[in-house]
Design an enzyme around this catalytic site. Sequence first.
Site, PDB file in Angstrom:
ATOM      1  N   GLU B  51       0.889  -1.155   0.000  1.00 31.91           N
ATOM      2  CA  GLU B  51       0.000   0.000   0.000  1.00 31.91           C
ATOM      3  C   GLU B  51       0.919   1.195   0.000  1.00 31.91           C
ATOM      4  O   GLU B  51       1.622   1.452   0.980  1.00 31.91           O
ATOM      5  CB  GLU B  51      -0.781   0.030   1.307  1.00 31.91           C
ATOM      6  CG  GLU B  51      -2.156  -0.516   1.244  1.00 31.91           C
ATOM      7  CD  GLU B  51      -2.899  -0.131   2.504  1.00 31.91           C
ATOM      8  OE1 GLU B  51      -3.448   0.977   2.548  1.00 31.91           O
ATOM      9  OE2 GLU B  51      -2.893  -0.931   3.443  1.00 31.91           O
ATOM     10  N   ASP B  62      -6.180   8.618   9.593  1.00 26.45           N
ATOM     11  CA  ASP B  62      -4.897   8.142  10.100  1.00 26.45           C
ATOM     12  C   ASP B  62      -4.599   8.647  11.499  1.00 26.45           C
ATOM     13  O   ASP B  62      -4.924   9.772  11.860  1.00 26.45           O
ATOM     14  CB  ASP B  62      -3.769   8.555   9.154  1.00 26.45           C
ATOM     15  CG  ASP B  62      -3.784   7.725   7.869  1.00 26.45           C
ATOM     16  OD1 ASP B  62      -3.784   6.489   7.993  1.00 26.45           O
ATOM     17  OD2 ASP B  62      -3.820   8.310   6.782  1.00 26.45           O
TER      18      ASP B  62
END
Lengths: 369, 269
Positions: B51, B62
């Site tokens: 990724e 995040d």
Amino acid sequence: MPALEQLEVEFTKAWADPGFHQELDDLLRDFVGRPTPVYRAARLSDRLGIDLYLKREDLAHTGAHKINNTMGQALLTKRMGKRRVIAETGAGQHGVATATACALLGQECVVYMGEKDIERQALNVHRMRMLGTEVRPVTSGAGTLKDAVSAAMRDWVSSVDGTHYIIGSVVGPHPFPWMVRELQKVIGEELLEQMDGSSPHRPVPDVIVACVGGGSNAMGVFYPYAGSGVDLVGVEAAGFGLESGHHGASLVAGSPGVIHGSMTYLLQDDQGQILEAHSISAGLDYPGVGPEHSYFKDHGMVRYVSITDEEAVEAVHLLASIEGIIPALESAHALAWITKEAKSLEGKTVVLNLSGRGDKDVQQIVDAE
Amino acid sequence: MSRERLTELFAECRAEGRAALMPYMTVGLPSPEESVQLFVAMAEAGADGFEVGIPYADPLMDGPTIQAAGERALAAGSGVEVGLDLLGQIVTQTGKPCVVMTYVNPILRMGIEVFADRVAGAGASGVIVADLPVDEADVFIEAFEARGIGLVLFVAPTTTEQRLSRVLKADPPFVYGVAELGVTGVRTTASSHIPSLVSRVRRHSEVPVVAGVGISTPDQARAAASDADGVIVGSALVRGVLLANDVGEAEELLRIAIGDLARAVRPPR
Ligand SMILES: Cc1ncc(COP(=O)(O)O)c(C=O)c1O
């Protein structure tokens, strides 16, 4: 997100429930002090050659319009059976209003606030703590409102089961912009009654002016007037000046994109990175704006303009010295535009939505001088 | 068709009775020039695919580690353009299938079609858009499919059956199974959500399920690998890169961590 869908359903049901309105209206009247008065600023009117009225949101409990929204959402929290509330705050007014509603209803409350804002709005940090709220400093980014919203959203993705996120403006993903607008439109609805043209003391406004950070006080006063022919003016923060690149004028100088789950005008670079905003007023220091304002802009329903830090501070002094009212730095942006445009407004009936009082800003203004 | 490289990877792993190890790494760390070698080191140590995280200024999904990595990478000169340039090098030099991880706004800014061209041109296999709900995904899926790449979609413990069926109907190259509610970051406990997520998907579809969010230790990876088709480890690896004094040390830390994780996703002999 299922949480957003659930929230939409819950608020739709609550908003259709006369019992919910009854409870909210009672609190708005007896606890918040609504309706807020409309005051004709006589000396300033004379000075500017206009007929200037102030919609006194600064007189609402806790000192700003933010409490209209937090009372409604805190009641909704109770109705949903949730015990914990989180919120973000910039100027601290939304944080204080949330802390107040939570104290009243016995809810646990955590407020995320950028480091920089904790410093420049210290009074409100003390108020929140005194009200039993935990203030969590946010150190990411520039430590301002955008970062506080992000931190609150990050909390909410994992805590959503027992926690409601009381967002402070008409921003974020659906249903928030709609829900906050519904809770804030009481400002404009009151104004419609208070200035209905039924006597010379209650003229119908020609122009309504409000500052725009996320856009909740402006949406609250504009929405009931949308399409009515009244000239609606939203004032954004030009910070150090639009050409400096350091400002918070998403509608005036930004471009469309996605921030915090809504598609709206925002400040971004050519690669789509969200830029830091700048404004002397923490409540306008945000690189996005409520999506419905973007709609109003695109359809020419509201004019959006901007005012610099310096002009805003000047307006604080002006209102304080000749009307005996110290306005919040945010609200002072709207006043500054009126004084600047006095010539073109000559003879008109102008309403300034005075979104909040300036106690929180006194230290910052004195320090800067 | 680069999407097929993912399909092949999962088929291969299923045949071997193991899960694929697909680390997340922010592209452009410790600097744009030194970034590709970190991916190469991970591939050599046993990573099956990547990724590739495009640094973003406001990464809502995040946690603190990947936020910090994004800020550091942007400061070092990485970004959307640089990241997509490096993506091509990562694909060629590692020979592994890569999925780009980004947010909606940079894609809209570039234009969905142009972005899709860039990703496909780099030889990557798919895209993960952290803040794109499936209801808004149609135009993205169309643009990606036309270029042989896929849009990965999320399934979380809170995903309703109705939404799950929409996700599966969109035919993603794999489903990103969110192991822990909340943002990316290291967790101390093993997730209990993966088995039920995988079996919920399996009731309707054979699409690969890759578990991510909150998986950092070999034990957590082993637990996830016993049900999922793949495992994504991000923050734990990124943290090492942020702590390392130089690129050599970063490489060394990654080799050690990936080696352990690669053993963990394989059944004990
Ligand atoms: C007094 C006051 N006015 C205005 C604002 C800006 O918010 P909005 O644009 O949502 O009204 C704030 C925000 O903190 C505020 O405290």
